[in-house]
Design a protein around this motif. Structure first.
Motif, PDB file in Angstrom:
ATOM      1  N   TYR A 102       0.741  -1.052   0.309  1.00 19.04           N
ATOM      2  CA  TYR A 102      -0.292   0.332  -0.164  1.00 19.04           C
ATOM      3  C   TYR A 102       0.544   1.433   0.155  1.00 19.04           C
ATOM      4  O   TYR A 102       0.821   2.433  -0.419  1.00 19.04           O
ATOM      5  CB  TYR A 102      -0.844  -0.127   1.228  1.00 19.04           C
ATOM      6  CG  TYR A 102      -2.090   0.811   0.855  1.00 19.04           C
ATOM      7  CD1 TYR A 102      -2.581   0.817   0.964  1.00 19.04           C
ATOM      8  CD2 TYR A 102      -1.604   2.412   1.957  1.00 19.04           C
ATOM      9  CE1 TYR A 102      -4.575   1.760   0.675  1.00 19.04           C
ATOM     10  CE2 TYR A 102      -2.435   3.663   1.780  1.00 19.04           C
ATOM     11  CZ  TYR A 102      -4.161   3.386   0.934  1.00 19.04           C
ATOM     12  OH  TYR A 102      -4.397   4.752   1.264  1.00 19.04           O
ATOM     13  N   ASN A 103       2.012   1.048   0.888  1.00 14.54           N
ATOM     14  CA  ASN A 103       2.664   2.404   0.846  1.00 14.54           C
ATOM     15  C   ASN A 103       3.804   2.730   0.077  1.00 14.54           C
ATOM     16  O   ASN A 103       4.231   3.794  -0.953  1.00 14.54           O
ATOM     17  CB  ASN A 103       3.669   1.975   2.033  1.00 14.54           C
ATOM     18  CG  ASN A 103       2.479   2.397   3.743  1.00 14.54           C
ATOM     19  OD1 ASN A 103       1.434   2.775   3.260  1.00 14.54           O
ATOM     20  ND2 ASN A 103       3.939   1.439   4.267  1.00 14.54           N
ATOM     21  N   ILE A 104       3.933   1.707  -1.133  1.00 13.67           N
ATOM     22  CA  ILE A 104       4.835   1.573  -2.064  1.00 13.67           C
ATOM     23  C   ILE A 104       3.685   2.106  -3.613  1.00 13.67           C
ATOM     24  O   ILE A 104       4.132   3.422  -3.818  1.00 13.67           O
ATOM     25  CB  ILE A 104       5.680   0.539  -2.714  1.00 13.67           C
ATOM     26  CG1 ILE A 104       6.022  -0.100  -1.793  1.00 13.67           C
ATOM     27  CG2 ILE A 104       6.073  -0.267  -4.064  1.00 13.67           C
ATOM     28  CD1 ILE A 104       6.898  -1.638  -1.598  1.00 13.67           C
ATOM     29  N   LEU A 126       4.920  -9.165  -2.236  1.00 17.33           N
ATOM     30  CA  LEU A 126       4.040  -8.005  -1.843  1.00 17.33           C
ATOM     31  C   LEU A 126       3.070  -7.994  -0.455  1.00 17.33           C
ATOM     32  O   LEU A 126       2.317  -9.182  -1.387  1.00 17.33           O
ATOM     33  CB  LEU A 126       4.199  -6.436  -2.279  1.00 17.33           C
ATOM     34  CG  LEU A 126       5.323  -5.890  -2.793  1.00 17.33           C
ATOM     35  CD1 LEU A 126       4.809  -4.193  -3.255  1.00 17.33           C
ATOM     36  CD2 LEU A 126       6.425  -5.091  -1.653  1.00 17.33           C
ATOM     37  N   GLY A 127       3.042  -7.602   0.458  1.00 15.89           N
ATOM     38  CA  GLY A 127       1.901  -7.711   1.155  1.00 15.89           C
ATOM     39  C   GLY A 127       0.948  -8.350   2.405  1.00 15.89           C
ATOM     40  O   GLY A 127       0.677  -8.003   3.253  1.00 15.89           O
ATOM     41  N   ALA A 138      -8.852  -5.297  -0.427  1.00 14.15           N
ATOM     42  CA  ALA A 138      -9.566  -5.156  -1.152  1.00 14.15           C
ATOM     43  C   ALA A 138      -7.940  -3.431  -1.505  1.00 14.15           C
ATOM     44  O   ALA A 138      -7.950  -2.952  -2.736  1.00 14.15           O
ATOM     45  CB  ALA A 138     -10.403  -4.073  -0.940  1.00 14.15           C
ATOM     46  N   ASP A 139      -7.557  -3.385  -0.071  1.00 17.33           N
ATOM     47  CA  ASP A 139      -6.190  -1.924  -0.759  1.00 17.33           C
ATOM     48  C   ASP A 139      -5.512  -2.946  -0.971  1.00 17.33           C
ATOM     49  O   ASP A 139      -4.443  -1.823  -1.433  1.00 17.33           O
ATOM     50  CB  ASP A 139      -6.632  -1.446   0.883  1.00 17.33           C
ATOM     51  CG  ASP A 139      -7.298  -0.610   1.638  1.00 17.33           C
ATOM     52  OD1 ASP A 139      -8.016  -0.579   0.348  1.00 17.33           O
ATOM     53  OD2 ASP A 139      -7.181   0.248   3.015  1.00 17.33           O
TER      54      ASP A 139
END
Length: 143
Positions: A102-104, A126-127, A138-139
């Protein structure tokens, strides 16, 4: 035509990691991928992810498996160096411990990494950190 590559289980690799590798790094290799450095420019592969990418030996195992399968015209790329893991390999990668998918995405970090390394193939893992920090699925998918 695609070709699936499999991993040999190695001593010390947890079964869960092995399953994740098979799922995560099942690589679709186009037919005609060069196997000799003399035939074309190397295929540039970027391992991208969090600490599992940065600090695990799966990249070395993948490198070894690809070379054993005859794919010798390869170049792992990334702005981060890699560890040895007891297997001679090209350790370049884009693994960053503690990073979140999410931050990337939110901080537009991927674009500069891609511009700096110009990969042909990006392997993404990732995740994990997002899930551990209760980021909604979902994000993560949207990121």
């Amino acid at each position: 035509m695609t070709r699936r590559l499999s991993f040999r289980t190695r001593t010390g690799v947890p079964a869960l990691l092995t399953a994740a590798l098979v799922t995560m790094v099942t690589l679709a290799v186009p037919s005609g991928l060069p196997t000799s450095p003399a035939t074309a420019a190397p295929v540039r592969i970027m391992p991208l992810g969090d600490s599992i990418t940065a600090g695990s030996c799966w990249r070395a195992m993948l490198w070894d498996e690809l070379r054993s399968a005859g794919y010798t015209n390869l170049d792992f790329v990334g702005t981060q160096p890699g560890g040895a893991c007891g297997i001679d390999h090209d350790g370049d990668n884009e693994g960053h411990g503690g990073f979140h998918a999410y931050n990337i995405a939110a901080q537009n970090q991927l674009t500069p990494w891609l511009e700096a390394t110009d990969p042909d193939i990006v392997l993404v893992h990732l995740g994990t950190n997002d899930i551990w920090n209760r980021r909604p699925t979902a994000d993560i998918i949207e990121a």
